[in-house]
Scaffold this motif. Structure first.
Motif, PDB file in Angstrom:
ATOM      1  N   ASP A 153     -15.272  44.239  56.889  1.00 52.61           N
ATOM      2  CA  ASP A 153     -15.253  43.155  58.015  1.00 52.61           C
ATOM      3  C   ASP A 153     -14.737  41.651  57.448  1.00 52.61           C
ATOM      4  OD1 ASP A 153     -16.153  45.062  59.344  1.00 52.61           O
ATOM      5  OD2 ASP A 153     -18.124  44.170  60.051  1.00 52.61           O
ATOM      6  N   ARG A 154     -14.764  41.491  56.210  1.00 50.47           N
ATOM      7  CA  ARG A 154     -14.205  40.119  55.620  1.00 50.47           C
ATOM      8  C   ARG A 154     -12.823  39.786  55.975  1.00 50.47           C
ATOM      9  NH1 ARG A 154     -16.140  40.260  50.468  1.00 50.47           N
ATOM     10  NH2 ARG A 154     -14.213  40.993  49.814  1.00 50.47           N
ATOM     11  N   GLU A 155     -12.571  38.728  56.697  1.00 49.19           N
ATOM     12  CA  GLU A 155     -11.045  38.411  57.217  1.00 49.19           C
ATOM     13  C   GLU A 155     -10.040  38.147  55.963  1.00 49.19           C
ATOM     14  OE1 GLU A 155     -10.694  36.695  60.717  1.00 49.19           O
ATOM     15  OE2 GLU A 155     -12.740  37.677  61.457  1.00 49.19           O
ATOM     16  N   THR A 156     -10.611  37.333  55.197  1.00 53.41           N
ATOM     17  CA  THR A 156      -9.707  36.160  54.275  1.00 53.41           C
ATOM     18  C   THR A 156     -10.040  36.623  52.974  1.00 53.41           C
ATOM     19  OG1 THR A 156     -11.094  34.574  54.442  1.00 53.41           O
ATOM     20  CG2 THR A 156      -9.306  34.524  55.999  1.00 53.41           C
ATOM     21  N   PRO A 157      -8.939  36.740  52.012  1.00 56.02           N
ATOM     22  CA  PRO A 157      -9.202  36.915  50.532  1.00 56.02           C
ATOM     23  C   PRO A 157      -9.611  35.704  49.992  1.00 56.02           C
ATOM     24  CG  PRO A 157      -6.731  36.705  50.774  1.00 56.02           C
ATOM     25  CD  PRO A 157      -7.638  36.854  52.468  1.00 56.02           C
ATOM     26  N   HIS A 158      -9.969  35.624  48.662  1.00 52.86           N
ATOM     27  CA  HIS A 158     -10.503  34.377  48.041  1.00 52.86           C
ATOM     28  C   HIS A 158      -9.304  34.063  47.141  1.00 52.86           C
ATOM     29  CE1 HIS A 158     -14.702  34.750  49.679  1.00 52.86           C
ATOM     30  NE2 HIS A 158     -14.582  35.884  49.027  1.00 52.86           N
ATOM     31  N   ARG A 159      -9.379  32.610  46.952  1.00 51.59           N
ATOM     32  CA  ARG A 159      -8.334  32.130  45.909  1.00 51.59           C
ATOM     33  C   ARG A 159      -6.869  32.467  46.041  1.00 51.59           C
ATOM     34  NH1 ARG A 159     -12.181  33.071  40.401  1.00 51.59           N
ATOM     35  NH2 ARG A 159     -14.123  31.806  41.263  1.00 51.59           N
ATOM     36  N   VAL A 160      -6.527  32.375  47.316  1.00 52.27           N
ATOM     37  CA  VAL A 160      -5.033  32.680  47.400  1.00 52.27           C
ATOM     38  C   VAL A 160      -4.629  31.371  48.222  1.00 52.27           C
ATOM     39  CG1 VAL A 160      -3.405  34.089  48.564  1.00 52.27           C
ATOM     40  CG2 VAL A 160      -5.402  35.014  47.823  1.00 52.27           C
ATOM     41  N   PRO A 161      -3.540  30.711  47.394  1.00 61.04           N
ATOM     42  CA  PRO A 161      -3.099  29.661  48.177  1.00 61.04           C
ATOM     43  C   PRO A 161      -2.433  29.655  49.348  1.00 61.04           C
ATOM     44  CG  PRO A 161      -1.817  30.074  46.296  1.00 61.04           C
ATOM     45  CD  PRO A 161      -2.998  31.204  46.256  1.00 61.04           C
ATOM     46  N   ASP A 162      -2.556  28.661  50.292  1.00 63.41           N
ATOM     47  CA  ASP A 162      -1.607  28.601  51.281  1.00 63.41           C
ATOM     48  C   ASP A 162      -0.064  28.474  51.079  1.00 63.41           C
ATOM     49  OD1 ASP A 162      -3.722  28.731  52.927  1.00 63.41           O
ATOM     50  OD2 ASP A 162      -3.821  26.781  53.598  1.00 63.41           O
ATOM     51  N   LYS A 163      -0.156  27.782  50.037  1.00 69.84           N
ATOM     52  CA  LYS A 163       1.575  27.832  49.345  1.00 69.84           C
ATOM     53  C   LYS A 163       1.550  28.001  48.036  1.00 69.84           C
ATOM     54  CE  LYS A 163       5.373  24.488  50.463  1.00 69.84           C
ATOM     55  NZ  LYS A 163       5.846  23.402  50.684  1.00 69.84           N
ATOM     56  N   VAL A 164       2.527  28.580  47.542  1.00 71.76           N
ATOM     57  CA  VAL A 164       2.572  28.662  45.972  1.00 71.76           C
ATOM     58  C   VAL A 164       3.564  27.792  45.518  1.00 71.76           C
ATOM     59  CG1 VAL A 164       3.267  30.460  44.179  1.00 71.76           C
ATOM     60  CG2 VAL A 164       2.236  31.312  46.304  1.00 71.76           C
ATOM     61  N   PHE A 165       2.801  26.909  44.269  1.00 72.03           N
ATOM     62  CA  PHE A 165       3.706  25.854  43.798  1.00 72.03           C
ATOM     63  C   PHE A 165       4.215  26.245  42.376  1.00 72.03           C
ATOM     64  CE2 PHE A 165       1.044  23.786  46.988  1.00 72.03           C
ATOM     65  CZ  PHE A 165       2.021  22.805  47.465  1.00 72.03           C
ATOM     66  N   PRO A 166       5.435  26.603  42.184  1.00 68.55           N
ATOM     67  CA  PRO A 166       6.141  27.178  41.013  1.00 68.55           C
ATOM     68  C   PRO A 166       6.138  26.200  39.995  1.00 68.55           C
ATOM     69  CG  PRO A 166       7.888  26.658  42.423  1.00 68.55           C
ATOM     70  CD  PRO A 166       6.479  26.190  43.335  1.00 68.55           C
ATOM     71  N   HIS A 167       6.196  26.549  38.686  1.00 71.73           N
ATOM     72  CA  HIS A 167       6.614  25.545  37.514  1.00 71.73           C
ATOM     73  C   HIS A 167       7.671  25.043  37.882  1.00 71.73           C
ATOM     74  CE1 HIS A 167       2.874  26.953  35.766  1.00 71.73           C
ATOM     75  NE2 HIS A 167       3.399  28.409  35.755  1.00 71.73           N
ATOM     76  N   LYS A 168       7.982  24.153  36.858  1.00 67.20           N
ATOM     77  CA  LYS A 168       9.494  23.455  36.807  1.00 67.20           C
ATOM     78  C   LYS A 168      10.402  24.319  36.928  1.00 67.20           C
ATOM     79  CE  LYS A 168      12.127  19.931  34.404  1.00 67.20           C
ATOM     80  NZ  LYS A 168      12.132  19.050  33.166  1.00 67.20           N
ATOM     81  N   ILE A 169      11.591  24.172  37.861  1.00 66.07           N
ATOM     82  CA  ILE A 169      12.432  25.093  38.027  1.00 66.07           C
ATOM     83  C   ILE A 169      13.574  25.020  36.703  1.00 66.07           C
ATOM     84  CG2 ILE A 169      14.483  25.755  39.475  1.00 66.07           C
ATOM     85  CD1 ILE A 169      11.822  26.162  40.701  1.00 66.07           C
ATOM     86  N   PRO A 170      13.857  26.156  36.025  1.00 70.80           N
ATOM     87  CA  PRO A 170      14.579  26.049  34.700  1.00 70.80           C
ATOM     88  C   PRO A 170      16.016  26.014  35.287  1.00 70.80           C
ATOM     89  CG  PRO A 170      14.066  28.339  35.355  1.00 70.80           C
ATOM     90  CD  PRO A 170      13.404  27.531  36.316  1.00 70.80           C
ATOM     91  N   GLU A 171      16.805  25.507  34.189  1.00 69.21           N
ATOM     92  CA  GLU A 171      18.288  25.039  34.630  1.00 69.21           C
ATOM     93  C   GLU A 171      19.074  26.290  34.609  1.00 69.21           C
ATOM     94  OE1 GLU A 171      19.846  22.247  35.259  1.00 69.21           O
ATOM     95  OE2 GLU A 171      18.088  20.819  35.269  1.00 69.21           O
ATOM     96  N   GLN A 172      18.910  27.273  34.015  1.00 75.88           N
ATOM     97  CA  GLN A 172      19.160  28.644  33.997  1.00 75.88           C
ATOM     98  C   GLN A 172      18.102  29.552  34.269  1.00 75.88           C
ATOM     99  OE1 GLN A 172      22.560  29.084  33.632  1.00 75.88           O
ATOM    100  NE2 GLN A 172      22.883  27.010  33.098  1.00 75.88           N
ATOM    101  N   ILE A 173      18.371  30.721  34.882  1.00 75.19           N
ATOM    102  CA  ILE A 173      17.592  31.770  35.299  1.00 75.19           C
ATOM    103  C   ILE A 173      18.148  33.071  34.663  1.00 75.19           C
ATOM    104  CG2 ILE A 173      18.653  32.107  37.747  1.00 75.19           C
ATOM    105  CD1 ILE A 173      15.954  32.849  38.577  1.00 75.19           C
ATOM    106  N   SER A 174      17.299  33.976  34.370  1.00 75.39           N
ATOM    107  CA  SER A 174      17.666  35.293  33.646  1.00 75.39           C
ATOM    108  C   SER A 174      17.883  36.459  34.700  1.00 75.39           C
ATOM    109  CB  SER A 174      16.431  35.811  32.652  1.00 75.39           C
ATOM    110  OG  SER A 174      15.569  36.199  33.536  1.00 75.39           O
ATOM    111  N   GLU A 175      18.783  37.134  34.495  1.00 77.54           N
ATOM    112  CA  GLU A 175      18.970  37.880  35.356  1.00 77.54           C
ATOM    113  C   GLU A 175      17.730  39.085  35.703  1.00 77.54           C
ATOM    114  OE1 GLU A 175      22.449  41.636  36.422  1.00 77.54           O
ATOM    115  OE2 GLU A 175      22.637  40.262  34.772  1.00 77.54           O
ATOM    116  N   GLN A 176      16.788  39.123  35.086  1.00 75.57           N
ATOM    117  CA  GLN A 176      15.712  39.898  35.134  1.00 75.57           C
ATOM    118  C   GLN A 176      14.850  39.142  36.399  1.00 75.57           C
ATOM    119  OE1 GLN A 176      13.528  40.745  31.660  1.00 75.57           O
ATOM    120  NE2 GLN A 176      11.632  41.909  33.011  1.00 75.57           N
ATOM    121  N   ASP A 177      14.540  37.862  36.187  1.00 76.88           N
ATOM    122  CA  ASP A 177      13.947  37.139  37.063  1.00 76.88           C
ATOM    123  C   ASP A 177      14.421  37.150  38.440  1.00 76.88           C
ATOM    124  OD1 ASP A 177      12.508  36.234  34.903  1.00 76.88           O
ATOM    125  OD2 ASP A 177      13.400  34.545  34.761  1.00 76.88           O
TER     126      ASP A 177
END
Length: 500
Positions: free
Chosen positions: A47-71
């Motif tokens: 009956d529990r409605e909400t999970p624990h420790r899940v943020p309302d918004k996900v804040f990423p690390h610093k955006i890299p200048e280049q991104i790999s194709e896998q990412d």
């Protein structure tokens, strides 16, 4: 000798035997209550409605200048969340009812799907037997498909038997009796439908003339919200021919390139006319769209400022804008892209704006055989169902406009494990793209970095459903809420897997 730097040491109190009984009693009572609490917690696990420790918004690390194709293909972390549609311990099996709810679904495929799911919940609230809904045959697409041609009717009835009694047709003896014809209010509460139940005192049949958005997005009982999810994600599956063809086309896409993007390119005549968006069109095309809007009676707004619409982010991205956007995110020109849409307004010439950047575009028409396509001819909703299956199963889903299909696919992908779903910030993009067009910016590393940074938190990671916009009061606030079916978290997405 007393040392002022050290605390004084108090003598331990001495308890007489008569004083020990209250202390022992308190200790026994404490452990008894703790045991009862832990037992109750175990009973209420489902009956529990909400999970624990899940943020309302996900804040990423610093955006890299280049991104790999896998990412580019990595799915956001789901924080251990899973689908949860199992009823709570308080939920009761439905009872046979001699009151009947007949429904006329309205809109395109996904507008009808979510509307039907709402009607399942409404039938439950009103203790009614639901008659298999009639599908819309008068919308822009004029599809004559029946319920059983698009959905697995037998499975729908069986899957919901513990929730709502569903029958294929109204009993013959009730066809000629007076029916109550109702236009239920939009975004209604459970209380509203409980009040509507007084109609059963006069009528045995209630006919619902419109099915879309008949239930509130928020503040409904947990079991009603989970029933909506069971209806949409389990019971309302497509008919076997559609399911089989959809899976075949997904396999053919995998054979071509392994990973693929499903792009819902909502650059179609009806959408451009409805939104009043004419950016990049000729005067003749703009006039054609205006006349279409004027002649469509159920479209209430006739005069629309196209420039204002676009600046506010209310217009679909053009094929050219989508191409610039995807390249800026880092997807290479060879990326396999499935175009999930109907006929693109402007045809091949307008698609060249996208294919000049991505040469590996695939359509139903190039993926399916002539025999397979023949079965879909003049059945736009069945064709849309194929697009839906391919979009849900894609590695990445991108929509050029947040219409009914885009919202439904996003919600389904969240439900299945937060599959990567890129939601373009159209208002922000227009600001940058206009600077690009005017020469104030140029495509390159800085431009791409700005686009990626803008969309770092718009890739389908878990978050709670957004409420109404600030400052909006009254019933107008419901229109600004995020749709329940666009993001069924937290009611149908939980920390533990409870599907049972």
């Amino acid at each position: 000798m007393w040392n002022p730097r050290l605390p004084t040491r108090r003598a331990a109190p001495r308890f007489r035997r008569g004083n020990l009984f209250p202390v022992v009693l308190i200790i026994i009572l404490f452990f008894s209550l703790s045991s009862l609490f832990l037992t109750r917690k175990g009973l209420d696990e489902d009956d529990r409605e909400t999970p624990h420790r899940v943020p309302d918004k996900v804040f990423p690390h610093k955006i890299p200048e280049q991104i790999s194709e896998q990412d580019l293909w990595v799915t956001p972390s789901s924080f251990g969340l899973h689908p949860c549609t199992k009823p709570t311990s308080r939920y009761e099996v439905s009872h046979v009812s001699d009151h009947f709810l007949t429904v006329k679904s309205n809109g395109g495929l996904n507008q009808m799907r979510t509307g039907i799911s709402d009607m399942v919940a409404v039938a439950r609230i009103m203790n009614a037997t639901l008659v298999i809904p009639q599908l819309d045959r008068r919308s822009f697409w004029k599809d004559t498909s029946t319920f059983s041609e698009i959905f697995d009717e037998e499975y729908f009835i069986e899957a919901l038997k513990r929730d709502v009694r569903v029958v294929k047709a109204l009993p013959k003896e009730l066809e000629s009796v007076p029916h109550a014809r109702k236009h239920f209010t939009s975004w209604a509460s459970v209380g509203y439908y409980e009040e509507m139940s007084h109609l059963w005192n006069q009528y045995q049949v209630i006919h619902v003339a419109k099915s879309d958005s008949r239930l509130a997005n928020n503040d409904l009982p947990l079991d009603i919200q989970r029933l909506r999810c069971r209806a949409l994600y389990h019971a309302l599956r497509f008919s076997p021919p559609i399911e089989i063809l959809g899976k075949k086309l997904v396999e053919r896409l995998r054979d071509r390139g392994g990973q693929y993007i499903a792009l819902h390119l909502r650059y179609e005549k009806d959408m451009l006319s409805f939104t009043g968006c004419t950016y990049g069109l000729t005067e003749a095309e703009s006039e054609e769209l205006r006349k279409m809007r004027e002649s469509t009676s159920h479209w209430k707004i006739k005069k629309i400022n196209s420039t204002e619409q676009r600046l506010e982010g209310y217009c679909p991205l053009t094929p050219n804008e989508v191409g610039i956007f995807l390249r800026a995110l880092g997807y290479p020109a060879r990326t396999l892209i499935y175009i999930a849409s109907g006929e693109i307004y402007g045809g091949h010439a307008r698609l060249l704006e996208l294919s000049s950047r991505f040469q590996n575009l695939v359509f139903k028409e190039t993926l399916a055989t002539k025999e397979e396509l023949e079965a879909l001819r003049d059945h736009a909703s069945q064709a849309a169902a194929i697009d839906y299956i391919i979009s849900v199963e894609s590695d990445v889903f991108v929509a050029s406009y947040s219409g009914n299909m885009a919202r439904a696919v996003e919600g389904h992908r969240r439900f299945l494990g937060h599959r990567k779903t890129i939601n373009p910030d159209r208002k922000g993009l227009v600001n940058i793209l206009d600077k690009l067009e005017s020469g104030k910016l140029s495509e390159g590393t800085s431009f791409a970095h700005a686009i990626r940074e803008m969309h770092a938190n718009r890739q389908g990671a878990p978050r709670k459903r957004r409420g109404p916009s600030a400052g909006i009061k009254g019933r107008a606030r419901f229109r600004t809420e995020e749709s329940f079916y666009e993001n069924p978290y937290p009611e149908c997405i939980c920390r533990r897997n409870r599907n049972g």
